[in-house]
Design an enzyme around this catalytic site. Structure first.
Site, PDB file in Angstrom:
ATOM      1  N   LYS A 203     135.073  23.170 -57.004  1.00  0.00           N
ATOM      2  CA  LYS A 203     136.152  22.907 -56.050  1.00  0.00           C
ATOM      3  C   LYS A 203     136.630  24.205 -55.382  1.00  0.00           C
ATOM      4  O   LYS A 203     136.187  25.287 -55.748  1.00  0.00           O
ATOM      5  CB  LYS A 203     137.294  22.169 -56.746  1.00  0.00           C
ATOM      6  CG  LYS A 203     136.854  20.812 -57.323  1.00  0.00           C
ATOM      7  CD  LYS A 203     136.545  19.758 -56.257  1.00  0.00           C
ATOM      8  CE  LYS A 203     135.584  18.676 -56.669  1.00  0.00           C
ATOM      9  NZ  LYS A 203     136.026  17.707 -57.638  1.00  0.00           N
TER      10      LYS A 203
HETATM   11  C1  LIG Z   1     135.818  16.290 -58.301  1.00  0.00           C
HETATM   12  C2  LIG Z   1     136.473  15.048 -57.886  1.00  0.00           C
HETATM   13  C3  LIG Z   1     137.320  14.336 -58.749  1.00  0.00           C
HETATM   14  C4  LIG Z   1     137.451  14.651 -60.204  1.00  0.00           C
HETATM   15  O1  LIG Z   1     137.916  15.900 -60.485  1.00  0.00           O
HETATM   16  P1  LIG Z   1     137.931  16.420 -62.006  1.00  0.00           P
HETATM   17  O2  LIG Z   1     138.889  17.554 -61.975  1.00  0.00           O
HETATM   18  O3  LIG Z   1     136.548  16.820 -62.343  1.00  0.00           O
HETATM   19  O4  LIG Z   1     138.410  15.290 -62.851  1.00  0.00           O
HETATM   20  C5  LIG Z   1     138.004  13.246 -58.257  1.00  0.00           C
HETATM   21  N1  LIG Z   1     137.853  12.847 -56.989  1.00  0.00           N
HETATM   22  C6  LIG Z   1     137.032  13.484 -56.131  1.00  0.00           C
HETATM   23  C7  LIG Z   1     136.946  13.004 -54.726  1.00  0.00           C
HETATM   24  C8  LIG Z   1     136.299  14.585 -56.562  1.00  0.00           C
HETATM   25  O5  LIG Z   1     135.446  15.194 -55.723  1.00  0.00           O
END
Ligand SMILES: *Cc1c(COP(=O)(O)O)cnc(C)c1O
Length: 406
Positions: A203
């Site tokens: 992210k």
């Molecule tokens: C990465 C992601 C998540 C989940 O995030 P985590 O922190 O790994 O639980 C949820 N929604 C979207 C759209 C994502 O890309």
């Protein structure tokens, strides 16, 4: 002498260029440097590694950044989404509306609560949930809407909030892609009932694993904080005197979703650099857009007026109906040329569990299904060099160009 030096320099430049072009371009690499190392070491030496002072500070600084009243540090965005549904009172037999073009967790958490996910189609220009489809899918059982700010482009929040108000629904934003995003002058994180952020490794900023929930609702913030740590009342601590052992009370059967100070240490260092990272991704996004603008077989996602994009992903929709190959063939060819790519996302309603459990089938959501078979995400992160962006462009153009119909 001068001549010979020049030649040597040139040779060095050539060698450097060859090594850049020969190296595989990874889909993502986190930007973790000295500042992160320093914060982590500081935490280790402090002796306090679980939820503590750094988590508190990270929550405060994050809330300030997204202009939300409250922020709760968690171990993932998935946890933030799950706890949002819990405080919203979503339970067995309820329905929650969301988009099929998202990661597994957006839909899975709905199932965890015993509720049914109801998927809407997406807008062709942004691949965000289409508000026009939301209202048609509301029933007496609908409790909440989870829009996803897909790739970092905010969903149409004015329309979504209007519909939610009219039908008394909770709005839970999945902002896993959208920390830096804004919608009509408002920061993402300050709009819906809750907003859920991710600090997963790929992210925009990372804590390895981690998440944050923001809200302007004090009662919900407290409840979520309690639910994130076994449902143990924090007030209990205050009730039991100044010194000695203090009892705690379980007031709900809560979860183990808390953020550790090791994660928060990374988060604090990353948050300082968030705008610097954004600027690099913006520049690379413009390079990609410029390069693909004139290619009729490639659709580049749009950027609407009045928003700030967080440039989390750069996605092309490959118009395979105008080519002699499908997306997976093109994807594999690009990977063979040394460029790693991602797919965000294959539509959730067509995954085996969702088809088999809820009877979803192909043909229900035409545009989501169209995109599901055509999207390719190209590498986009601050550690990339400009030459690497250029290489991605030339590889993508070459591969897609090679499958032209004539
Ligand atoms: C990465 C992601 C998540 C989940 O995030 P985590 O922190 O790994 O639980 C949820 N929604 C979207 C759209 C994502 O890309």
């Amino acid at each position: 002498m001068l001549f010979r030096r020049g030649k040597a320099d040139r040779r060095e430049v050539e060698t450097h260029r060859v090594s850049v072009m020969d190296q595989r371009i990874l889909f993502h690499q986190p930007s973790l440097d000295r500042e992160e190392e320093r914060e982590i070491v500081d935490t280790l030496r402090s002796g306090w590694v679980t939820t503590g002072p750094k988590t508190k500070r990270f929550e405060q600084e994050f809330a300030k950044y997204v202009k939300a009243k409250y922020a709760v540090g968690l171990n993932s965005c998935t946890s933030a989404l799950h706890l949002s549904l819990i405080v919203a009172g979503v339970k067995e037999g309820d329905e929650v509306i969301t988009t099929p073009i998202t990661f597994a967790s957006t839909a899975n958490v709905i199932v965890h609560q015993g509720a049914k996910p109801i998927f809407c189609d997406v807008e062709p220009d942004t691949l965000n949930i289409d508000p026009k489809d939301i209202e048609e899918k509301i029933t007496e059982r609908t409790k909440a809407i989870i829009p996803v700010h897909f790739a970092g482009h905010p969903a149409d929040m004015d329309e979504i909030i209007k519909i939610a108000k009219k039908h008394n629904l909770v709005v839970i934003e999945d902002a896993a892609h959208a920390i830096e995003a804004e919608y009509k002058g408002k920061k993402i994180g300050s709009i819906g009932d809750t907003t859920c952020f991710s600090f997963y490794a790929t992210k925009n900023i990372t804590t390895g694993e981690g998440g944050m929930l923001t809200t302007n609702n004090k009662e919900w913030a407290e409840k979520i904080s309690i639910m994130s740590l076994h449902g143990i009342s924090r007030d209990a601590w205050k009730r039991y005197g100044e010194e000695g052992y203090r009892h705690w009370d379980i007031i709900h059967p809560g979860y183990k979703y808390n953020m550790s100070d090791i994660q928060a240490a990374l988060g604090l260092a990353q948050l300082k650099k968030i705008e610097e990272f954004w600027q690099i991704r913006e520049r690379y996004t413009q390079m990609y857009r410029e390069a693909f603008r004139e290619i009729p077989q490639i659709q580049v996602l749009g950027e609407r007026e009045g928003i700030r994009h967080s440039y989390h992903l750069f996605i092309i929709v490959v118009k395979t109906e105008e080519l002699k190959a499908n997306r997976d063939t093109i994807m594999n060819e690009i990977q063979k040329e040394g460029v790693s790519i991602g797919i965000h996302f294959r539509a959730i309603h067509l995954h085996p569990y969702y088809r088999e459990t809820f009877g979803f089938r192909r043909g229900m959501l035409p545009y989501a299904e169209y995109a599901s078979e055509r999207v390719i995400s190209l590498p986009l992160y601050p550690k990339m060099r400009e030459e690497e962006v250029e290489k991605v462009i030339s590889v993508a153009k070459k591969v897609i160009g090679g499958y032209q119909k004539r």
